[in-house]
Design a protein around this motif. Structure first.
Motif, PDB file in Angstrom:
ATOM      1  N   GLY A 125     -17.789  23.589   5.682  1.00 29.72           N
ATOM      2  CA  GLY A 125     -17.050  24.656   6.274  1.00 29.72           C
ATOM      3  C   GLY A 125     -16.669  24.425   7.696  1.00 29.72           C
ATOM      4  N   ALA A 126     -17.542  23.973   8.388  1.00 26.70           N
ATOM      5  CA  ALA A 126     -17.365  23.576   9.929  1.00 26.70           C
ATOM      6  C   ALA A 126     -16.351  22.651   9.959  1.00 26.70           C
ATOM      7  N   ALA A 128     -13.944  21.676   7.817  1.00 27.08           N
ATOM      8  CA  ALA A 128     -12.803  22.187   7.389  1.00 27.08           C
ATOM      9  C   ALA A 128     -12.139  23.000   8.391  1.00 27.08           C
ATOM     10  N   ARG A 129     -12.833  23.917   9.059  1.00 28.12           N
ATOM     11  CA  ARG A 129     -12.382  24.773  10.219  1.00 28.12           C
ATOM     12  C   ARG A 129     -11.812  23.763  11.473  1.00 28.12           C
ATOM     13  N   ASP A 130     -12.542  22.738  11.568  1.00 28.51           N
ATOM     14  CA  ASP A 130     -12.067  21.694  12.677  1.00 28.51           C
ATOM     15  C   ASP A 130     -10.784  21.092  12.384  1.00 28.51           C
ATOM     16  N   HIS A 131     -10.515  20.643  11.191  1.00 27.76           N
ATOM     17  CA  HIS A 131      -9.403  19.956  10.781  1.00 27.76           C
ATOM     18  C   HIS A 131      -8.131  21.083  10.681  1.00 27.76           C
ATOM     19  N   LEU A 132      -8.372  22.371  10.331  1.00 26.76           N
ATOM     20  CA  LEU A 132      -7.354  23.193  10.476  1.00 26.76           C
ATOM     21  C   LEU A 132      -7.169  23.662  11.811  1.00 26.76           C
ATOM     22  N   LEU A 133      -7.951  23.739  12.623  1.00 21.90           N
ATOM     23  CA  LEU A 133      -7.486  23.584  14.216  1.00 21.90           C
ATOM     24  C   LEU A 133      -6.873  22.453  14.710  1.00 21.90           C
ATOM     25  N   ALA A 134      -7.208  21.562  14.259  1.00 24.10           N
ATOM     26  CA  ALA A 134      -6.488  20.235  14.360  1.00 24.10           C
ATOM     27  C   ALA A 134      -4.897  20.230  13.952  1.00 24.10           C
ATOM     28  N   ALA A 135      -4.822  20.904  12.793  1.00 29.39           N
ATOM     29  CA  ALA A 135      -3.391  20.923  12.205  1.00 29.39           C
ATOM     30  C   ALA A 135      -2.707  21.934  13.154  1.00 29.39           C
ATOM     31  N   LEU A 152     -10.845  31.308   5.688  1.00 29.98           N
ATOM     32  CA  LEU A 152     -12.190  30.811   5.936  1.00 29.98           C
ATOM     33  C   LEU A 152     -13.118  31.413   6.854  1.00 29.98           C
ATOM     34  N   LEU A 153     -12.332  32.073   8.067  1.00 33.68           N
ATOM     35  CA  LEU A 153     -13.028  32.799   9.104  1.00 33.68           C
ATOM     36  C   LEU A 153     -13.348  34.289   8.295  1.00 33.68           C
ATOM     37  N   LEU A 154     -12.767  34.828   7.490  1.00 28.22           N
ATOM     38  CA  LEU A 154     -13.246  35.989   6.700  1.00 28.22           C
ATOM     39  C   LEU A 154     -14.307  35.518   5.653  1.00 28.22           C
TER      40      LEU A 154
END
Length: 282
Positions: A125-126, A128-135, A152-154
């Motif tokens: 999950g962590a 994935a979150r980094d990749h989404l923030l990069a996107a 993901l945050l929910l």
């Protein structure tokens, strides 16, 4: 990379789930192939991993050529998400070849989202979150990635962060009929409502004391949605539909539809409750 009948599934079909794959059908005796092959290799290098080149020698692997109905070479078939999506025969000028490739390759933000989805499948999950923030740094208007991040945050019980991200979604998503947004908004609304509601036990007692108390029943459904207890929530929403379709502008049915989207991973549950809703409406 050269592929064979034995390795084609891995080299092309599975690989194209991550990046587009161009399959170059060629032969050593083919003059035009000697022009196209090096050009494709150069462009593969230029695009730095955004697509993959795989070569098939038709003399050595006629079964593959026959399967893809290759009648003349060089012949290039483009694959994405495990299936052929485009093709051409002959040698294209570099400008046309680049245009062909540009129609296939994802942009950098899309690559980051794909990496995020892969990380989620692997339980990271962590990452994935980094990749989404990069996107989103690459493309702030990339609503699909932002919806992924909100979800993901929910799941991480970071509802305040999820609300902030929801506020950055574009009007085309928030004011349209985007199914994912409507489902996540239902979950956010449920979390907001729960903060002001009595305990779940108190709401269950209120419904038990007066089954016709639709306000208490809807509040209870929201409390259950916030806990992701979708099946009991659907039971109360369906009861609202049966008792009063007009209650809060048909909120029972509308919320059930959003819950179906929230619980889309549980096909059996959604299918069963869709049938129940359909029966109640007829």
């Amino acid at each position: 990379m050269n592929t064979t009948l034995a390795t084609f599934e891995n080299d092309v079909i599975e690989a194209s789930a991550l990046v587009p794959v161009l399959v170059d059908f060629w032969a050593p005796w083919c003059g035009p192939c000697k022009s196209l092959g090096p050009l494709l290799e150069k462009l593969e290098h230029d695009y730095a991993g955004r697509w993959r080149l795989v070569k098939v020698n038709v003399d050595e692997h006629p079964q593959l050529a026959a399967h893809f109905q290759v009648r003349s070479i060089p012949h290039v078939v483009a694959f994405a998400s495990g299936r052929p999506i485009d093709q051409f025969t002959g040698v294209l000028p570099e400008s046309q070849l680049r245009a062909f490739i540009e129609r296939l390759v994802p942009n950098p933000a899309q690559l980051e989202r794909r990496a995020a989805l892969q990380a989620l499948q692997e339980g990271q999950g962590a990452l994935a979150r980094d990749h989404l923030l990069a996107a989103l740094a690459l493309d702030p208007g990339f609503d699909e990635a932002r919806l992924d991040l909100i979800e993901l945050l929910l799941d991480e019980d970071r509802s305040d962060d999820a609300r902030r991200e929801a506020g950055l979604l574009s009007p085309k998503t928030t004011q349209g009929i985007d199914v994912r947004y409507n489902a996540l908004k239902t979950r956010l609304d449920a979390l907001d409502a729960v903060a002001e509601l009595p305990s779940t036990d108190a709401l269950e007692a209120a419904v038990a004391a007066d089954p016709a108390n639709l306000d208490a029943r809807f509040d209870l459904a929201n409390a259950l949605i916030a806990r992701r207890a979708y099946e009991p929530a659907l039971g109360h929403l369906l009861e609202i539909v049966k008792r009063d379709r007009s209650f809060r502008d048909d909120v029972g049915r509308k919320t059930m539809l959003s819950v179906f989207d929230l619980a889309a991973h549980d096909h059996a549950l959604v299918s069963a409750w869709r049938r129940k809703l359909s029966a109640a409406l007829h």
